[in-house]
Design a protein around this motif. Sequence first.
Motif, PDB file in Angstrom:
ATOM      1  N   LEU A  30       0.833  -1.211   0.000  1.00 55.45           N
ATOM      2  CA  LEU A  30       0.000   0.000   0.000  1.00 55.45           C
ATOM      3  C   LEU A  30       0.866   1.259   0.000  1.00 55.45           C
ATOM      4  O   LEU A  30       0.596   2.219  -0.734  1.00 55.45           O
ATOM      5  N   SER A  33       2.316   1.704  -3.370  1.00 60.15           N
ATOM      6  CA  SER A  33       1.243   2.119  -4.291  1.00 60.15           C
ATOM      7  C   SER A  33       0.956   3.609  -4.146  1.00 60.15           C
ATOM      8  O   SER A  33       0.806   4.325  -5.147  1.00 60.15           O
ATOM      9  N   ARG A  37       1.711   6.642  -6.785  1.00 63.89           N
ATOM     10  CA  ARG A  37       0.364   7.078  -7.204  1.00 63.89           C
ATOM     11  C   ARG A  37      -0.362   5.949  -7.956  1.00 63.89           C
ATOM     12  O   ARG A  37      -0.879   6.117  -9.027  1.00 63.89           O
ATOM     13  N   PHE A  38      -0.329   4.771  -7.329  1.00 59.25           N
ATOM     14  CA  PHE A  38      -0.991   3.565  -7.858  1.00 59.25           C
ATOM     15  C   PHE A  38      -0.622   3.313  -9.320  1.00 59.25           C
ATOM     16  O   PHE A  38      -1.473   3.159 -10.193  1.00 59.25           O
ATOM     17  N   GLN A  40       0.453   0.706 -10.710  1.00 56.67           N
ATOM     18  CA  GLN A  40      -0.035  -0.563 -11.270  1.00 56.67           C
ATOM     19  C   GLN A  40      -1.427  -0.438 -11.884  1.00 56.67           C
ATOM     20  O   GLN A  40      -1.795  -1.239 -12.751  1.00 56.67           O
ATOM     21  N   ILE A  41      -2.199   0.585 -11.459  1.00 57.26           N
ATOM     22  CA  ILE A  41      -3.525   0.827 -12.051  1.00 57.26           C
ATOM     23  C   ILE A  41      -3.411   1.892 -13.148  1.00 57.26           C
ATOM     24  O   ILE A  41      -3.898   1.713 -14.261  1.00 57.26           O
ATOM     25  N   LEU A 109      -2.048  -4.998  -4.791  1.00 55.95           N
ATOM     26  CA  LEU A 109      -0.949  -4.312  -4.105  1.00 55.95           C
ATOM     27  C   LEU A 109       0.385  -4.987  -4.431  1.00 55.95           C
ATOM     28  O   LEU A 109       1.417  -4.323  -4.556  1.00 55.95           O
ATOM     29  N   CYS A 112       2.549  -3.737  -7.378  1.00 51.80           N
ATOM     30  CA  CYS A 112       3.441  -2.599  -7.141  1.00 51.80           C
ATOM     31  C   CYS A 112       4.700  -3.045  -6.401  1.00 51.80           C
ATOM     32  O   CYS A 112       5.803  -2.579  -6.694  1.00 51.80           O
TER      33      CYS A 112
END
Length: 463
Positions: A30, A33, A37-38, A40-41, A109, A112
């Motif tokens: 987390l 991530s 700034r996240f 992986q998304i 999570l 990342c």
Amino acid sequence: MLSTIEAVNSVVNNFIWGVPAMICIIGVGLYLSIRTRFLQIRKFPYAMKVTLGRMMKKKEASDGALTPFQAVCTALAATVGTGNVAGVAGAIAIGGPGAVFWMWISALLGMCTKFAEVTLAVHFRETNAKGDLVGGPMYYIKNGLDKKWHFLAYLFAAFGVLAVFGTGNATQVNTITTAIDSALSSFNVLPADAVKLVNLIIGVALAIIIALILIGGIKRIGNVTSKLVPFMAIMYIVLALGVIIFHIKSVPAVFASIIEGAFHPASVTGGVVGSFFMSMKKGVSRGIFSNEAGLGTGSIAHACADTKKPVKQGFFGIFEVFVDTIIICTMTALVILCSGVPVNYGEAAGAELTISGFTTVYGSWISIFTAVAMCCFAFSTIIGWGLYGTRCIEFLFGSRSNMPFMVLYSLTAIVGATMNLGLMWSIAETFNGLMVIPNLIAVFLLSGVVVKLTKEYFAKENG
């Protein structure tokens, strides 16, 4: 003496794979991530484009290195294993369908975390005396952190060497012999009194094959895994899709039970699995055990990649967790839950539950396919972990120790084929978990480097 070892191991194991460790693994995932700034998304489409694009390129790697595709196949070889078949079944049986939801969260999570591990491994790697590229947690600890942290590198390598014999070899060989024995027995080809001899022959044959592949060096490992992994993954996914399509009407209800079971397990399992934390723990631990995000081992294979861009290779970490957990583990879960096979919630289960799901569509002959799939999964894990063990022993004692290690590692296959491995599996799982601690401390401390490298990479890409 044996009972004392079991008792001590049980205490350590319960802590390592218990709630504090889960919080630590999820927490670092987390934290990374949020810091990226996240990524992986945000960059998921880009990650798929980059990884799939590089896989299609037929490029030869320089001496002592792997192509990026061979590196990801070697890492996937070690992660896509029997856990994808048996482990998911166990998580559902003990934690209910909701465990699948928590498996997805840990994977989200974990993408990342693994991105960070691979990026650091390529950035801080070295070239050894033979001219091979070497890297992984022990090298990014040694080359990225102050001297006061260097003991973590030696801890990781020591735990790694101890874990590979059990996690990577003996237990996998045991899976292969069990799969072959059950397939032959189901067709009355194998008399009960011949089982031990057949297992010994399998063990000796595997020991020879493993030795030939590992002693052949990094190139041979890459060649074997790049052919075996795509074949076994595609074969498994196609047959699993067949089961899901056959039971397509059950799919919406199954997804509803996964979401409902994540927060109210008892309402789905009839009260047998009543603990929200049990469902969460089983899903998270199964996800981590399957994709190795947080373990750091996969980055050892990626460090061998013939690339000058650490962040670009890091995207393979996102791809890997996605394929292993979001695709293959989810397929296994759907095969079990859509097929409507009875699940004794609260009781341990393994590959037999997954096999029952396949049988509903394909009939009893599927036991042969399952035996072949389990053998492929287990064998690929043996090769991948053989590389990890070699790198760990080399870090501790230099490259002279590589050959004795490879011989000993290969001979372990005979032990795995002929002995009961209950305690060995449990001890190996503990050492596996112990590797997480030094690795996650390092990844947490080096998170700033990951952020900096990522910003620089995209500045050049967009510049």
